[in-house]
Design a protein around this motif. Sequence first.
Motif, PDB file in Angstrom:
ATOM      1  N   ARG A  86       0.910  -1.052   0.184  1.00  0.00           N
ATOM      2  CA  ARG A  86      -0.599  -0.039   0.151  1.00  0.00           C
ATOM      3  C   ARG A  86       1.027   1.798  -0.119  1.00  0.00           C
ATOM      4  NH1 ARG A  86      -5.061   2.472   3.278  1.00  0.00           N
ATOM      5  NH2 ARG A  86      -4.894   4.581   2.798  1.00  0.00           N
ATOM      6  N   LYS A  87       0.425   2.159  -0.844  1.00  0.00           N
ATOM      7  CA  LYS A  87       1.156   3.174  -0.864  1.00  0.00           C
ATOM      8  C   LYS A  87       0.752   3.925   0.011  1.00  0.00           C
ATOM      9  CE  LYS A  87       1.297   7.504  -4.008  1.00  0.00           C
ATOM     10  NZ  LYS A  87       3.238   7.329  -3.737  1.00  0.00           N
ATOM     11  N   ILE A  88       1.932   4.643   1.410  1.00  0.00           N
ATOM     12  CA  ILE A  88       1.793   4.539   2.349  1.00  0.00           C
ATOM     13  C   ILE A  88       2.698   6.950   1.744  1.00  0.00           C
ATOM     14  CG2 ILE A  88       3.150   5.365   5.042  1.00  0.00           C
ATOM     15  CD1 ILE A  88       1.074   3.510   4.442  1.00  0.00           C
ATOM     16  N   ARG A  89       2.702   7.325   2.615  1.00  0.00           N
ATOM     17  CA  ARG A  89       2.605   9.220   2.595  1.00  0.00           C
ATOM     18  C   ARG A  89       4.230   9.861   2.888  1.00  0.00           C
ATOM     19  NH1 ARG A  89       0.024  13.907   1.402  1.00  0.00           N
ATOM     20  NH2 ARG A  89      -0.747  13.597   0.192  1.00  0.00           N
ATOM     21  N   GLY A  90       4.591   9.139   3.915  1.00  0.00           N
ATOM     22  CA  GLY A  90       5.588   9.261   4.954  1.00  0.00           C
ATOM     23  C   GLY A  90       5.636   8.539   6.289  1.00  0.00           C
ATOM     24  N   ALA A  91       5.855   7.945   7.050  1.00  0.00           N
ATOM     25  CA  ALA A  91       6.346   7.879   8.208  1.00  0.00           C
ATOM     26  C   ALA A  91       7.591   8.959   9.226  1.00  0.00           C
ATOM     27  CB  ALA A  91       7.116   6.665   7.526  1.00  0.00           C
ATOM     28  N   ARG A 127       9.895   1.982   0.459  1.00  0.00           N
ATOM     29  CA  ARG A 127       9.155   2.458  -0.185  1.00  0.00           C
ATOM     30  C   ARG A 127       8.491   4.395  -0.169  1.00  0.00           C
ATOM     31  NH1 ARG A 127       7.804  -2.496   0.521  1.00  0.00           N
ATOM     32  NH2 ARG A 127       5.762  -1.698   0.563  1.00  0.00           N
ATOM     33  N   PHE A 128       9.177   5.004   0.984  1.00  0.00           N
ATOM     34  CA  PHE A 128       8.198   5.923   0.847  1.00  0.00           C
ATOM     35  C   PHE A 128       9.008   6.749   1.654  1.00  0.00           C
ATOM     36  CE2 PHE A 128       6.479   2.796   4.192  1.00  0.00           C
ATOM     37  CZ  PHE A 128       7.489   2.725   5.017  1.00  0.00           C
ATOM     38  N   PRO A 129       9.279   8.748   1.802  1.00  0.00           N
ATOM     39  CA  PRO A 129       9.929   8.735   2.568  1.00  0.00           C
ATOM     40  C   PRO A 129      10.337   9.220   3.986  1.00  0.00           C
ATOM     41  CG  PRO A 129       8.768  10.449   0.934  1.00  0.00           C
ATOM     42  CD  PRO A 129       8.182   9.110   1.285  1.00  0.00           C
ATOM     43  N   SER A 130      10.512   8.987   4.999  1.00  0.00           N
ATOM     44  CA  SER A 130      10.227   8.299   5.898  1.00  0.00           C
ATOM     45  C   SER A 130      12.220   9.407   6.712  1.00  0.00           C
ATOM     46  CB  SER A 130      10.284   7.161   6.839  1.00  0.00           C
ATOM     47  OG  SER A 130      12.334   6.420   5.885  1.00  0.00           O
ATOM     48  N   ILE A 131      11.663   9.981   8.277  1.00  0.00           N
ATOM     49  CA  ILE A 131      12.093  10.603   8.959  1.00  0.00           C
ATOM     50  C   ILE A 131      12.203   9.519  10.577  1.00  0.00           C
ATOM     51  CG2 ILE A 131      12.985  12.303  10.750  1.00  0.00           C
ATOM     52  CD1 ILE A 131      10.712  13.681   8.678  1.00  0.00           C
ATOM     53  N   VAL A 132      14.035   9.333  10.740  1.00  0.00           N
ATOM     54  CA  VAL A 132      13.795   8.390  12.086  1.00  0.00           C
ATOM     55  C   VAL A 132      14.577   9.734  12.906  1.00  0.00           C
ATOM     56  CG1 VAL A 132      15.274   7.240  13.247  1.00  0.00           C
ATOM     57  CG2 VAL A 132      14.360   6.679  11.434  1.00  0.00           C
ATOM     58  N   TRP A 153      17.084   2.457   5.877  1.00  0.00           N
ATOM     59  CA  TRP A 153      16.173   2.497   5.154  1.00  0.00           C
ATOM     60  C   TRP A 153      15.644   3.278   4.183  1.00  0.00           C
ATOM     61  CZ3 TRP A 153      13.720   2.157  11.452  1.00  0.00           C
ATOM     62  CH2 TRP A 153      13.949   1.582  11.501  1.00  0.00           C
ATOM     63  N   GLY A 154      16.738   4.247   4.284  1.00  0.00           N
ATOM     64  CA  GLY A 154      16.415   5.340   3.240  1.00  0.00           C
ATOM     65  C   GLY A 154      15.544   6.730   4.475  1.00  0.00           C
ATOM     66  N   SER A 155      16.464   6.405   5.403  1.00  0.00           N
ATOM     67  CA  SER A 155      14.892   7.759   6.183  1.00  0.00           C
ATOM     68  C   SER A 155      16.067   9.046   6.383  1.00  0.00           C
ATOM     69  CB  SER A 155      15.195   6.978   7.641  1.00  0.00           C
ATOM     70  OG  SER A 155      14.192   5.861   7.516  1.00  0.00           O
TER      71      SER A 155
END
Length: 186
Positions: A86-91, A127-132, A153-155
Amino acid sequence: MMPNTTPTILMVPGLRDHVAEHWQTLLERKLPKAASVPPLERDKLSCAARVAALDAALATIDGPVILVAHSAGVMIAVHWARRHSRKIRGALLAAPADLETPLPDGYPGIDTLARNGWHRIPREPLRFPSIVGASRNDPLARFARVEAMAKDWGSRLVDLGEVGHLNPAAGFGEWPMAETLIHELV
């Protein structure tokens, strides 16, 4: 009919589920379009059950979603991302608990976590933008480990300083920075 473009903020709590004075609970009440993964009634330590609960919560939401995960909730989100498309805008992934290293007293042991499907922590790019958001003195994860997870994770890593586990025990009820970081993902 206009498409629903305002994202729903979906809270993904950790293993202690919902705590009334936790920043996630307070933020959910404050935001106009927010929801939370409901607590499990059984299989509370099962990674698969937690991932299924997140997927079920997502199935009830029409339109874009931003995940806001804390502690083991971060691990739930990354396990979910590995299995679902499922497409997620971000996390926003705040204070991830390192479930591959021994946790302090009062938390499940390494063997219990392994038996319940928490090992290995997924390290593939999300597969979505993320901030840790990482704490320098989190008793549940060393900063260097969280930094490595964020990279895998590419975060984008945000150094939160010394905020403990970013929970009520560390002095956090409200956490205003969460709204700022969520806004970056919108």
